[in-house]
Design an enzyme around this catalytic site. Sequence first.
Site, mmCIF file in Angstrom:
data_model
loop_
_atom_site.group_PDB
_atom_site.id
_atom_site.type_symbol
_atom_site.label_atom_id
_atom_site.label_comp_id
_atom_site.label_asym_id
_atom_site.label_seq_id
_atom_site.Cartn_x
_atom_site.Cartn_y
_atom_site.Cartn_z
ATOM 1 N N HIS A 1 -9.563 4.027 12.742
ATOM 2 C CA HIS A 1 -8.803 2.895 13.300
ATOM 3 C C HIS A 1 -8.161 3.227 14.644
ATOM 4 O O HIS A 1 -7.648 2.315 15.317
ATOM 5 C CB HIS A 1 -7.700 2.440 12.341
ATOM 6 C CG HIS A 1 -8.212 1.876 11.056
ATOM 7 N ND1 HIS A 1 -9.130 0.850 11.012
ATOM 8 C CD2 HIS A 1 -7.948 2.203 9.758
ATOM 9 C CE1 HIS A 1 -9.413 0.573 9.745
ATOM 10 N NE2 HIS A 1 -8.711 1.370 8.968
ATOM 11 N N HIS B 1 -12.618 -0.449 5.169
ATOM 12 C CA HIS B 1 -12.057 -1.108 6.355
ATOM 13 C C HIS B 1 -13.008 -0.948 7.543
ATOM 14 O O HIS B 1 -13.647 0.107 7.686
ATOM 15 C CB HIS B 1 -10.713 -0.478 6.728
ATOM 16 C CG HIS B 1 -9.711 -0.484 5.612
ATOM 17 N ND1 HIS B 1 -9.522 0.582 4.766
ATOM 18 C CD2 HIS B 1 -8.857 -1.458 5.203
ATOM 19 C CE1 HIS B 1 -8.578 0.280 3.882
ATOM 20 N NE2 HIS B 1 -8.162 -0.951 4.118
ATOM 21 N N ASP C 1 -12.582 4.292 -0.061
ATOM 22 C CA ASP C 1 -11.650 3.279 -0.566
ATOM 23 C C ASP C 1 -12.333 1.970 -0.950
ATOM 24 O O ASP C 1 -11.660 1.015 -1.357
ATOM 25 C CB ASP C 1 -10.514 3.026 0.445
ATOM 26 C CG ASP C 1 -10.975 2.975 1.889
ATOM 27 O OD1 ASP C 1 -12.203 2.979 2.126
ATOM 28 O OD2 ASP C 1 -10.110 2.932 2.787
ATOM 29 N N ASP D 1 -16.433 3.199 4.903
ATOM 30 C CA ASP D 1 -15.048 2.929 4.497
ATOM 31 C C ASP D 1 -14.893 1.420 4.244
ATOM 32 O O ASP D 1 -15.592 0.613 4.853
ATOM 33 C CB ASP D 1 -14.116 3.382 5.630
ATOM 34 C CG ASP D 1 -12.646 3.376 5.246
ATOM 35 O OD1 ASP D 1 -12.123 4.454 4.933
ATOM 36 O OD2 ASP D 1 -12.026 2.294 5.273
#
Length: 309
Positions: free
Chosen positions: A130, A167, A246, A165
């Site tokens: 991120h 995200h 995740d 991931d």
Amino acid sequence: MLEWSMKRLAVVSHPDCLLHDMGPWHPERPERISAIMDALEKSGIAFSRLEAPLVAREALLRVHSEAYVQEIESASPESGLIQLDPDTAMNPHTLDAARRASGAVVLAVDKALSGEIDAAFCNVRPPGHHATRNRAMGFCIYNNVAVGAAHALQKLDRVAIVDFDVHHGNGTEDIFKDNDRVMMASIFQHPYYPYSGIEGRSERMVNIPLPMGSGGQALREAVEKYWIPALDAFEPQLIFFSAGFDAHVRDEMAGLLFVEEDYAWVTGKIREIAGKHSMGRMVSTLEGGYELDSLARSALAHIMELAKG
Ligand SMILES: [Zn+2]
């Protein structure tokens, strides 16, 4: 008798990555690293251990602005915690942990390109995908996989980053969206944090959003239909993983339903592409994954596939 050939695998980490601590309530916690290391040790899988060095400032500056690197260095507190964003904080050890996390990926690239190893897993934190060129967010400070990819491009023409991931890796996209020597293939829950990845899709930015409740079948369809043809056409000379776990069904951070076998499957598919175009070379870096048991089992499933010949 079947010959079971294994790649030369390295696991790169450093004790500093356990000292970065954003508080007892924070899901991105030091135990994530130890859970994975314990699972690796119990598995009996053969690997060499490498100690992550502090990253060279020059390597950071290939993907982050001078002003941002300076801002992070100046923000490092002498005691307590300082918040970089609502989710991301620094304690007195964070700066070195972040430097080691990026340094791990750079070292893994060097070892892979020199032929000393075939594959590496960087068991490091803080995570990175991120972190944009100019901004820390979502538990991430330096974009470790991007630092490694930019380092590899000093010697190679083309590299790919695959990101599973839950995200979207908005930081990685921010850094490489205009770089035609980098391909990014990702899947992520959408709509969900950080609410990016929908615009700007191209043959080099293969972002595949999945709705909440998607499981292994959706992953497999996305990988077969979109990732593999794009990777095959791009012919990456080294493949990176932004390996977040995740999206696991037991991980309550988000709402995808992957299981260990899905991480093994996708890693095996990427290993085939690496065998075809990248001399088998793969460098994987830990991103998310917050439920310790499923994190450890999923990371182990991923690493065992990395190590297969
Ligand atoms: Zn994540």
